[in-house]
Scaffold this active site. Structure first.
Site, PDB file in Angstrom:
ATOM      1  N   ALA A  81     -12.036 -50.849 -69.463  1.00 17.12           N
ATOM      2  CA  ALA A  81     -11.586 -52.240 -70.052  1.00 17.12           C
ATOM      3  C   ALA A  81     -11.097 -52.770 -69.257  1.00 17.12           C
ATOM      4  CB  ALA A  81      -9.981 -51.990 -71.156  1.00 17.12           C
ATOM      5  N   LYS A  82     -11.126 -54.542 -69.522  1.00 23.03           N
ATOM      6  CA  LYS A  82     -10.642 -55.613 -68.556  1.00 23.03           C
ATOM      7  C   LYS A  82     -10.017 -56.338 -69.641  1.00 23.03           C
ATOM      8  CE  LYS A  82     -11.385 -56.262 -64.145  1.00 23.03           C
ATOM      9  NZ  LYS A  82     -11.171 -55.237 -62.764  1.00 23.03           N
ATOM     10  N   GLY A  83      -9.097 -57.403 -69.494  1.00 27.44           N
ATOM     11  CA  GLY A  83      -9.038 -59.055 -69.514  1.00 27.44           C
ATOM     12  C   GLY A  83      -9.207 -60.064 -68.713  1.00 27.44           C
TER      13      GLY A  83
END
Length: 400
Positions: A81-83
């Site tokens: 995932a990544k933000g």
């Protein structure tokens, strides 16, 4: 039946800050046992496409640290995932934007997304904002997978409190992995460490630690770029003096430079007379246009996605090897989980030894596969991840 890999991420969302109008993004590419891992970056111009690519890269980083035959490992790789937040971290409004973003993402952080510092943010800043946003921890989604949550959280906290010569162990772990990637490539090519020249873009968390490890291994750091430009010296820079003179964003106070140190334009690090280039700052820094000035033999991606695909194709045609980010900078993420799950303790020597063993094995396997397949290191790394992802999905499941 083995679960297939989706062409699109599981979760992709865009958030708009009601106060400033700035946007933030979250992409969950894949879950393993219901959890995904990936940092949170803040930079002006950050986009959903960028975060999507980074999330897919995190899926591969996790998979590449999976050893199906190691029954002793407590850490089981997670999903990716990544933000990202489209904001300059130096902007006076940035911290408020960060807190509101974390409040908006709180359900995901509590249930499925484990996160931490990335470009533009320090772990201290993320932790402080997370507490203000009402979160127990930015990795609390993984707590149900731990044998002893209290013990694990204390172990990680103790590890973050460790400093080595003025730099935190959390910052050093990733740089140790990058440096070991460089050293493994040199060893396979029969190139000695002493006098091998290195040029780095970025002297922040990753770049600074990488510079230290490479310098102490005998390599010569001949150029370093920050937001103010490039600092260079053909005989090598005083790495420790530069590290001591940098601010929280990796910008070096020029008053600390020696008389022989030269100040050059910001892009001069690319064409420096070096054997190894280490882009350790921003994405998309090596393009089809500027790659023509590169004469180094290796580009080692400490940053995420610094070399554009069309640039890499041209570099490869000139015999310049690009060691990809999904392998090179994966040590930071892995160190978190090795520590939290209990594969290593909160000790610098243990962390460095474990990181060196793991990265040397991973980089060596990647380079061997690239040679055997007659392809690039990146293609080899992607093939290795593709081999492991179905095994992970079948053994551990997506959501349970």
């Amino acid at each position: 039946m083995t679960p297939s890999r989706p062409s699109n991420p599981l979760i992709s969302l865009t958030w708009t800050d009601h106060v400033t109008g700035r946007q933030g993004f979250l992409v969950v590419d894949r879950l393993v046992r219901g959890v995904a891992s990936g940092g949170l970056r803040m930079r002006p111009g950050c986009t959903l496409d960028e975060v999507t690519g980074l999330a897919r890269g995190m899926t591969m980083k996790e998979a590449l640290h999976f050893d199906a035959d190691d029954a002793t490992a407590r850490y089981v790789p997670l999903g990716g995932a990544k933000g990202g937040i489209d904001c300059d971290p130096r902007d006076p409004s940035a911290y408020g934007v960060l807190v509101r973003y974390l409040r908006a993402m709180r359900p995901y952080i509590e249930q499925c997304w484990t996160t931490g510092e990335d470009l533009g943010l320090t772990q201290d800043t993320v932790d402080r904002a997370a507490a203000e946003a009402g979160l127990v921890s930015t990795v609390q989604a993984v707590h149900p997978l731990l044998d002893d949550e209290r013990e694990a959280r204390q172990r990680l906290a103790d590890a973050f409190a460790v400093e080595v010569d003025g730099i935190g162990l959390d910052a050093l772990a990733g740089g140790c992995g990058v440096a070991e990637s460089v050293l493994t490539a040199l060893d396979r090519a029969g190139v000695g460490y002493e006098g091998t020249r290195v040029s780095l873009q970025g002297l922040g968390t990753m770049g600074g630690a990488t510079a230290r490890f490479l310098s102490r291994a005998g390599l010569r750091i001949v150029a370093v770029a920050d937001i103010k430009g490039t600092i260079a010296h053909p005989d090598g820079l005083d790495v420790e003096a530069l590290l001591a003179a940098r601010d929280a964003y990796g910008t070096v106070d020029r008053a600390a430079l020696r008389p022989g140190d030269r100040e050059l334009p910001g892009d001069a690090w690319l064409s420096a007379d070096a054997d190894v280039l280490v882009p350790a700052a921003v994405s998309y820094s090596v393009t089809a246009a500027n790659q023509a000035g590169i004469t180094a033999r290796w580009i080692v991606e400490a940053a995420n996605m610094p070399v554009l695909p069309e640039a890499e194709e041209l570099l490869s045609s000139r015999g310049i090897a690009v060691l990809p980010d999904v392998v090179v900078n994966s040590g930071t993420n892995a160190w978190w989980w090795w520590t939290l799950f209990g594969d290593i303790g909160p000790d610098a020597d243990e962390a460095f030894a474990h990181t060196r063993r793991a990265m040397r094995a991973l980089v060596g396997s990647m380079l061997e596969r690239a040679e055997a397949d007659g392809t690039t290191p990146r293609a080899a790394a992607h093939a290795m991840a593709a081999d492991r992802l179905p095994v992970i999905a079948q053994r551990y499941g997506w959501y349970r």
